[in-house]
Write an enzyme that holds these catalytic residues in place. Structure first.
Site, PDB file in Angstrom:
ATOM      1  N   HIS A 340       0.833  -1.200   0.000  1.00 19.44           N
ATOM      2  CA  HIS A 340       0.000   0.000   0.000  1.00 19.44           C
ATOM      3  C   HIS A 340       0.870   1.254   0.000  1.00 19.44           C
ATOM      4  CE1 HIS A 340      -2.780  -3.057   1.595  1.00 19.44           C
ATOM      5  NE2 HIS A 340      -3.742  -2.308   1.110  1.00 19.44           N
ATOM      6  N   ASP A 424      -4.758  -6.812  -7.390  1.00 19.42           N
ATOM      7  CA  ASP A 424      -4.952  -6.081  -6.135  1.00 19.42           C
ATOM      8  C   ASP A 424      -5.295  -4.641  -6.529  1.00 19.42           C
ATOM      9  OD1 ASP A 424      -5.088  -5.496  -3.449  1.00 19.42           O
ATOM     10  OD2 ASP A 424      -3.097  -6.272  -2.970  1.00 19.42           O
TER      11      ASP A 424
END
Length: 698
Positions: A340, A424
């Protein structure tokens, strides 16, 4: 993969591109001339169905001239040619009578008709097959190639739209908890194939069921993949759902049965709400204690344990009709960077990866998992391709999400996976920092992705993909390969646009009965109780509730929850909130306690560093107070690395309320700890402080 079904001329593609994606492509979606045929879903070659306890629900599909289909549910008549073998009711539910033979189950809308055979044979006559009560025998013919027909009738806009899965977490700064006209129009304009929901979207059971139904209503032709990350543990989205412990807690139980029950309970709750795809289970092998993003989301460090429990979870989840998704391929476990926030690297060669990181994914593929999610992680020993980062112009390795060698070469060709691939989230910094939003999506599709999750800038991405097809950077045949896999999953899981509006009162009543049910709470309690792992006990546990001894619960994060659970067993319990070392006066008060319970909470390496304020507090209590100190690792079992001289230590693996209750019950001897470590706790000089599989009991 099948031939290119709809070979648009370049002129036709350019003409389609002249129309903005924001202009609704009505095509045949508004064709109300009625169906051209009626077929049974179970006759479609890609769909498998079997009897459960002597019953099977059949589904009829309306087919239209443009190739799209809907679930038929109006003015149908069902019949059985041999009721001695099986009967069928007005809803299409077939019930076996128990006698051997064959019957044909037929359905008609008065104009069109289809049928399917049902055989009931003695088990002894089915050599090499398991005992079965009944078996469907499909009809054959071109009319059942509904996926080919659907793709033939799609515009290029519709095909690209099936591959897009954005989130609508917020709109104009407000959480999206109900359908907005702007979102409804966006679903139609881009012909979206799916949407992902987040915790901000799913507040109450009734509200969630209505929101999901409104999304499906907004879809023009094909049902939406309504997706969510309901892993359990620290990644739990449903605010009204059962708060299951996470994967590492399940790893500590070592129980396939409990893990399957958890998967089934999660799937049942999602299915009742209309959510048909779960981005779970995590199949990363967490063999790096420094991992800041996987950690307790993993079943553990052992590839076999991860594979076995991952398959059990998948079996439970998919048995409810909800699609499961293994993540994050090829493996995010042995990383020390959160994708992230940055771009992690796994340096191992393919032989090591096949033995460790890839093993659970291979097993899941062979167990027919519906989908696999990619990892924004580089694997230079698989793909040494270098690209220039748009962030700072440096040379970086190509992440797996964008790598043809990883997704097509490794996953498809070497490992033989034929199911759905989803990225993702593409807004994560591992991708967004280094690649443009359109560039990232085009790279991911060329690499082998079927669904692009949370692309940055829906309009730009849709236009970019259309232009890539126009210029032959991506062939339309490549797009169709993905659309075929998407529609196959939708048919397989019954994700089909309904002919008529659903009965929301019935849906909400069923959801409220299912979500957070007593049955699911019992599963949560059993999993939590059996997960608690006692790592150390220098004759301080269990505590005796009958002696009314003075207990102090001390800590900061989630410490109120630990205190509440402990005080249920011993009313003579005090709560001390502290995030760092105590004053001399406070230390003197600690001396008055008979037992000190410190709850520590960490999620990264810095948190468990012995010099962190939290760990300074733990060691101060151990070294400067004569009272026995018992540690509880609320989230990470690795916390004990920072205060190894503690008198007793329990690993809890998560912060759901029931896990705190399970810890308290264990502290006071009402729950005999049976959990065993699913990871190794490192010590000094390369030695293990506690080995994989370690666990004490009373």
């Amino acid at each position: 993969m099948k031939r290119l079904r709809n070979r648009h001329s370049m002129l036709a593609i350019i003409a389609a591109l002249v129309v903005s994606p924001l202009t609704p492509q009505t095509a045949a979606a508004d064709n109300h001339e009625g169906p051209s045929d009626l077929v049974l879903l179970e006759n479609v070659p890609q769909v498998e169905a079997e009897f459960t306890k002597g019953e099977l629900d059949l589904t009829a599909l309306n087919l239209y001239e443009d190739g799209h289909f809907t679930e038929a549910d109006e003015d149908l008549s069902w019949s059985s040619s041999n009721k001695n073998v099986a009967t069928v009711d007005d809803e299409g539910t077939v019930t076996l009578s128990g006698k051997n033979g064959r019957t044909f189950i037929s359905v008609t809308d008065g104009t069109h008709k289809d049928r399917i055979a049902v055989d009931h044979k003695p088990a002894s006559s089915q050599e090499g097959k398991p005992d079965v009560e009944g078996e469907l025998v499909k009809q054959e013919g071109d009319r059942y190639e509904v996926i080919d027909q659907a793709i033939d009738g799609m515009t290029i806009h519709e095909k690209v739209g099936q591959m897009l899965m954005p989130d609508f977490r917020n709109w104009d700064g407000e959480n999206v908890t109900e359908m907005l006209p702007e979102i409804e129009q966006t679903v139609k304009d881009y012909h979206l194939g799916g949407v992902i929901l987040f915790r901000e979207n799913v507040v109450t059971t009734e509200q969630t069921a209505e929101l999901v139904a409104d999304y499906q209503e907004a879809s023009e032709k094909y049902g939406l993949l309504m997706t969510i990350d309901q892993e359990g543990g620290i990644v739990t989205r449903l605010q009204s759902g059962t708060d299951m412990p996470g994967n590492m807690a399940l790893g500590a139980t070592r129980s396939l049965e409990i893990t399957e029950d958890v998967g089934h309970a999660i799937g049942s709750e999602l299915e009742s709400l209309g959510i048909n795809m779960n981005l779970a289970p995590v199949l990363d092998v967490n063999n790096n204690p420094d991992n800041p993003v996987i950690g307790t989301r993993s079943f553990g460090e052992d590839p076999d344990l991860v594979a076995d429990l991952g398959i059990a979870y998948t079996k439970g989840l998919q048995s409810t009709g909800v699609a499961a998704t293994a993540k994050h391929f090829p493996g995010h476990g042995d990383t020390a960077v959160d994708s992230h926030l940055g771009l992690p690297e796994v340096p191992h060669d393919k032989e090591r990866l096949m033995d460790v990181e890839l093993h659970p994914f291979q097993q899941a593929m062979e167990a027919d998992i519906d989908a696999i999610m990619t990892a924004h992680v580089t694997f230079p020993k698989i793909d040494d391709t270098k690209v220039t980062s748009q962030k700072d112009g440096t040379e970086i390795s190509l992440p797996a999400t964008l790598s043809p060698k990883v997704l097509t070469g490794l996953m498809r060709e070497e490992m033989g996976y034929e199911g759905l691939i989803i990225t993702d989230a593409l807004n994560m910094k591992a991708i967004s920092d280094h690649f443009g939003s359109v560039d990232a999506v085009i790279r991911s599709v060329k690499a082998g992705t079927d669904i692009v999750l949370m692309p940055v800038g829906l309009e730009e991405v849709a236009d970019g993909l259309l232009e890539a097809v126009e210029t032959d950077e991506i062939s339309e045949e490549r797009i169709e390969e993905s659309v075929e896999r998407i529609l196959t999953l939708k048919l397989k899981r019954g994700i089909i646009k309904a002919e008529s509006a659903p009965d929301m009162d019935e849906i909400i009543a069923n959801a409220e009965e299912t979500v957070g049910s007593e049955e699911h709470q019992a599963v949560e309690e059993e999993a939590s109780n059996q997960s608690i792992t006692l790592l150390k006990n220098d004759n301080v546990l269990p505590l005796d509730a009958d002696r009314d001894e003075k207990v102090v619960v001390i800590g900061n994060t989630f410490i109120d929850r630990l205190y509440d659970s402990v005080s249920k067993h011993n009313q003579n319990t005090d709560l001390v909130k502290a995030s760092g070392p105590l004053s001399d006066e406070q230390l003197a008060q600690m001396e008055e306690a008979d037992h000190i319970i410190i709850g520590t909470y960490t999620f990264n390496v810095a948190g468990r560093d012995a010099n962190s304020l939290q760990m300074q507090l733990a060691n101060q209590l151990i070294n400067e107070v004569d009272t026995p100190v018992i540690g509880v690792g609320i989230r990470n079992p690795y916390d004990v690395m920072a205060y190894p001289d503690v008198d007793g230590y329990l690993a809890q693996y998560g912060f759901n309320d029931v896990s705190f209750d399970a810890t308290a019950s264990t502290l006071f001897g009402e729950n005999n700890p049976s959990g065993t470590l699913p990871v190794t706790i490192p010590g000094k000089n390369g030695n293990a402080l506690y080995e994989f599989g370690h666990g004490l009991n009373y």
